[in-house]
Scaffold this motif. Structure first.
Motif, short mmCIF file in Angstrom:
data_model
loop_
_atom_site.label_atom_id
_atom_site.label_comp_id
_atom_site.label_asym_id
_atom_site.label_seq_id
_atom_site.Cartn_x
_atom_site.Cartn_y
_atom_site.Cartn_z
N MET A 111 0.93 -1.24 0.05
CA MET A 111 -0.01 -0.16 0.16
C MET A 111 0.73 1.23 -0.09
O MET A 111 0.57 2.34 -0.95
N LYS A 112 2.04 1.15 0.65
CA LYS A 112 2.92 2.38 0.63
C LYS A 112 3.30 2.88 -0.59
O LYS A 112 3.53 3.85 -0.83
N LEU A 113 3.50 1.74 -1.67
CA LEU A 113 3.92 2.05 -2.96
C LEU A 113 3.04 2.77 -3.71
O LEU A 113 3.22 3.78 -4.20
N TYR A 114 1.73 2.42 -3.63
CA TYR A 114 0.67 3.23 -4.20
C TYR A 114 0.34 4.64 -3.60
O TYR A 114 0.27 5.67 -4.46
N LEU A 115 0.72 4.82 -2.37
CA LEU A 115 0.71 6.06 -1.61
C LEU A 115 1.74 6.88 -2.22
O LEU A 115 1.59 8.11 -2.60
N ALA A 116 2.94 6.28 -2.11
CA ALA A 116 4.04 7.11 -2.68
C ALA A 116 3.85 7.62 -4.32
O ALA A 116 4.23 8.74 -4.58
N SER A 117 3.44 6.71 -4.99
CA SER A 117 3.05 6.78 -6.58
C SER A 117 2.03 8.10 -6.47
O SER A 117 2.23 9.11 -7.32
N LEU A 118 1.03 8.03 -5.72
CA LEU A 118 -0.07 9.13 -5.68
C LEU A 118 0.78 10.30 -5.14
O LEU A 118 0.31 11.36 -5.75
N GLY A 119 1.42 10.27 -4.10
CA GLY A 119 2.17 11.51 -3.69
C GLY A 119 2.88 12.26 -4.73
O GLY A 119 3.07 13.37 -4.97
N ALA A 120 3.80 11.33 -5.46
CA ALA A 120 4.61 11.84 -6.50
C ALA A 120 3.88 12.53 -7.74
O ALA A 120 4.21 13.55 -7.99
N GLY A 121 2.91 11.99 -8.05
CA GLY A 121 1.91 12.36 -8.95
C GLY A 121 1.34 13.82 -8.46
O GLY A 121 1.35 14.77 -9.28
N LEU A 126 2.68 15.99 -6.40
CA LEU A 126 3.89 16.70 -6.62
C LEU A 126 4.20 17.35 -8.00
O LEU A 126 4.16 18.58 -8.25
N VAL A 127 4.07 16.47 -8.80
CA VAL A 127 4.41 16.82 -10.12
C VAL A 127 3.24 17.72 -10.67
O VAL A 127 3.42 18.70 -11.38
N GLY A 128 1.92 17.43 -10.44
CA GLY A 128 0.73 18.39 -10.72
C GLY A 128 0.80 19.66 -10.01
O GLY A 128 0.69 20.51 -10.76
N ILE A 129 1.25 19.60 -8.79
CA ILE A 129 1.44 21.00 -8.47
C ILE A 129 2.61 21.68 -8.91
O ILE A 129 2.44 23.09 -9.13
N VAL A 130 3.62 21.17 -9.11
CA VAL A 130 4.68 21.99 -9.89
C VAL A 130 4.13 22.46 -11.45
O VAL A 130 4.40 23.57 -11.86
N TYR A 131 3.85 21.54 -12.08
CA TYR A 131 2.93 21.86 -13.44
C TYR A 131 2.16 23.13 -13.07
O TYR A 131 2.28 24.09 -13.94
N SER A 132 1.32 23.14 -12.08
CA SER A 132 0.48 24.29 -12.04
C SER A 132 0.96 25.52 -11.61
O SER A 132 0.76 26.71 -12.22
N LEU A 133 2.33 25.64 -10.75
CA LEU A 133 2.95 26.46 -10.40
C LEU A 133 3.65 27.20 -11.61
O LEU A 133 3.88 28.39 -11.50
N ILE A 134 4.24 26.10 -12.40
CA ILE A 134 4.81 27.07 -13.66
C ILE A 134 4.20 27.09 -14.86
O ILE A 134 4.65 27.21 -16.01
#
Length: 98
Positions: free
Chosen positions: A1-11, A13-21
């Protein structure tokens, strides 16, 4: 389950970075997911075909190529096939020196 949560968290984070730039993702989410599914399934065609050419049935070829674990990953609650568990009737080994 940790792998899925880490994957969701990474996604996220990338979405936030995309939005900020102020950058849009390279593909609409559904198109990207369908493309990823195609990649995963496409990777399994050669190993399954090798087993079919060797004379195995389709069901056996899929099992021998280990497709479900590769495409679906380690599902929560399932033990990895690579982790060998001793039979239940075998007593546990004592550590060396005891």
């Amino acid at each position: 389950m940790k792998l899925y949560l880490a994957s969701l968290g990474a996604g996220l984070l990338v979405g936030i970075v995309y939005s900020l730039i102020n950058v849009r993702s390279p593909a609409p989410p559904v198109v990207a997911l369908v493309g990823l599914l195609g990649i995963l399934i496409g990777e399994q065609i050669v190993p399954v075909a090798r087993h079919l050419i060797a004379g195995d049935s389709l069901r056996t070829a899929i099992g021998l190529a280990d497709c479900s674990d590769h495409v679906l990953g380690q599902l929560p609650g399932r033990q990895s096939a690579s982790v060998e568990q001793p039979p239940h009737d075998t007593p546990p080994r004592s550590p060396p020196g005891s």
